[in-house]
Write an enzyme that holds these catalytic residues in place. Sequence first.
Site, PDB file in Angstrom:
ATOM      1  N   ASN A 196       0.855  -1.188   0.000  1.00 33.31           N
ATOM      2  CA  ASN A 196       0.000   0.000   0.000  1.00 33.31           C
ATOM      3  C   ASN A 196       0.890   1.235   0.000  1.00 33.31           C
ATOM      4  O   ASN A 196       1.642   1.469   0.929  1.00 33.31           O
ATOM      5  CB  ASN A 196      -0.902  -0.008   1.239  1.00 33.31           C
ATOM      6  CG  ASN A 196      -1.966   1.057   1.187  1.00 33.31           C
ATOM      7  OD1 ASN A 196      -1.787   2.106   0.580  1.00 33.31           O
ATOM      8  ND2 ASN A 196      -3.081   0.797   1.832  1.00 33.31           N
ATOM      9  N   CYS A 201      -5.097   1.071  -1.407  1.00 35.23           N
ATOM     10  CA  CYS A 201      -5.739  -0.203  -1.084  1.00 35.23           C
ATOM     11  C   CYS A 201      -6.871  -0.504  -2.056  1.00 35.23           C
ATOM     12  O   CYS A 201      -7.123  -1.666  -2.382  1.00 35.23           O
ATOM     13  CB  CYS A 201      -6.232  -0.211   0.357  1.00 35.23           C
ATOM     14  SG  CYS A 201      -7.275   1.193   0.788  1.00 35.23           S
ATOM     15  N   HIS A 465     -11.083   1.894   4.142  1.00 31.20           N
ATOM     16  CA  HIS A 465     -10.107   0.926   3.691  1.00 31.20           C
ATOM     17  C   HIS A 465     -10.779  -0.072   2.762  1.00 31.20           C
ATOM     18  O   HIS A 465     -11.963  -0.382   2.937  1.00 31.20           O
ATOM     19  CB  HIS A 465      -9.495   0.217   4.903  1.00 31.20           C
ATOM     20  CG  HIS A 465      -8.435  -0.770   4.547  1.00 31.20           C
ATOM     21  ND1 HIS A 465      -7.324  -0.427   3.811  1.00 31.20           N
ATOM     22  CD2 HIS A 465      -8.326  -2.098   4.814  1.00 31.20           C
ATOM     23  CE1 HIS A 465      -6.569  -1.495   3.661  1.00 31.20           C
ATOM     24  NE2 HIS A 465      -7.154  -2.520   4.251  1.00 31.20           N
ATOM     25  N   ASP A 481      -5.670  -8.317   1.607  1.00 29.23           N
ATOM     26  CA  ASP A 481      -5.715  -7.057   2.353  1.00 29.23           C
ATOM     27  C   ASP A 481      -4.328  -6.426   2.263  1.00 29.23           C
ATOM     28  O   ASP A 481      -3.486  -6.597   3.145  1.00 29.23           O
ATOM     29  CB  ASP A 481      -6.106  -7.325   3.800  1.00 29.23           C
ATOM     30  CG  ASP A 481      -6.359  -6.044   4.588  1.00 29.23           C
ATOM     31  OD1 ASP A 481      -6.084  -4.961   4.047  1.00 29.23           O
ATOM     32  OD2 ASP A 481      -6.817  -6.127   5.736  1.00 29.23           O
TER      33      ASP A 481
END
Length: 558
Positions: A196, A201, A465, A481
Amino acid sequence: MEVDSDPERAGLEERQQANDNGEREHGPEPMEGTVSESTQHRNHPEHLKGEFTWEIPNFSQIEHKEYSDKFEAGGSTWRLLVFPHGNNTDHLSVFLAIPDAQDLPSDWTLYAAFRLHLFSSRGHEHDLVKDAQHHFSRREVDWGYNTFIPLSELHDPARGFLSSGSLTLRVQVWVNPTTNPYAESRADTGFVGLKNQGATCYMNSLLQTLYAINAFRRAVYHMPSEEGDGARGGEATGASSETGDKDEAEAIPAALQRVFWRLQFTDGPVGTKELTRSFGWDSSDAFQQHDVQELNRILCDRLEVRMKGTKVEGTIAQLFEGHTHNYIECLNVDCRSTRRESFQDLQLDVAGCRTVLDSFDRYCAPEILEGENQYVAEGHGLQDARKGVLFEDFPPVLQLQLKRFEYDYAKDAMVKLNTRYEFGDTLDLDSHGRRYLAPAASPAVRNLYRLLAVLVHSGGVHGGHYYAYVRPEGSQWLKFDDERVEKVEAHAAVEDNWGGGGAADGGGLDGSGFLAKSNARAPPLARLARHANAYMLVYVRASEWDSVLCSIRAQDIP
């Protein structure tokens, strides 16, 4: 309590310059964090937990910044750093920092997750809580939120954060002794994550989804590359990754090709700086969230240009393009107008809809044009008419954008819809007597789809997020993630992202108030469901599942 599991990270050298004490002071707004929900951490021994409460009197009188006393948590020494008037921003800035960084070994690292809790005198339900995680090192000794809360809200008496001029913060820390918590992603799942850059993201979740569409990835591999543009160059090898003045039609596809190659063959998280530079972004753009749908279209448009004249020309349309039949038919005279349009994704209403099929019902519901909205029919003047849209064909890969964000006229502001919205492992668009299909639609095509990916937004309208659930091989669901990739159960990818659920009163915590076990099937997850929910679904036609998720052969790889 307002819970935000979507922090903005601070401390990267691209964004802020270190002062003599190793802390970061000035610079543009730092990065968005990589925490999603409470499901990201595994059980941990009690001695690796700790917390510290800091009451700051006369808070508004602090001119620049303030450090807390040092405290022990998780076997390490920490301190908090606040900027009461903002760190080059109109927000309160709050960071967790490692003191005396200059005394640490040059190779020192520490991975930690932490929760920042701002107390309100109005009661627990008005507190503000934000989570973060970071791999601390001598280069990155502080991490947190540059924009923790707008100063206007902080000083609003109705919010109750400044009680008699004092501000109270609590930090809870969990330390992971593992040197690199992502080192085993390839071994555990067969896949690796994406770094990131700040607020990228949303891009990472899209890239992981596109990468899992093997027919798409194979076409990207088959695009011709200029000499020196091979997938193995650039960031992964230390060679220059600058694109210079190269035309975007070439720069973006070449950079994406390299990202895909690294996702397939490297052992650790993959960087995306070269790709974002090919968009024409500077470093500040990486700290701003962009629209996923717009990014997807930019990528596909550039790839279509690059694929022209090659053996993979037309792949984008073959995979993602469907067609609608738009019509207007007069009610009282014999007059009808039709138009055929192509689409690569569909935007579906969430408000007022309980399921995906409810949204398709609304999408195809005809509108009556009457009164001041009558239709001007050629040769007949103003006429009452019926206006609507049906589908001539759906694509093999169906991308559904869920309209979770809407303008609320009563509030005069954009809001996020966290209402319950159900989708399933399969989607039958031939249901209800094929009522979504135009008369010209082929009866030989079975429009039964299987779910491939769920892209999730966690947070509110002003930030959040993004992460994705994907089953690349068609069976095991994985959660992507950013740098972290882990196996999850089917319910975590599907039902847990329907939205709705209980109150956001500290959900996502286990009984001790710390982040819960990653595979926990416990009520805390449901309490946070209203903040994390699907905003994009990717379905693949069942009859073309094998061809879309085809094998990548050695000869396909550049």
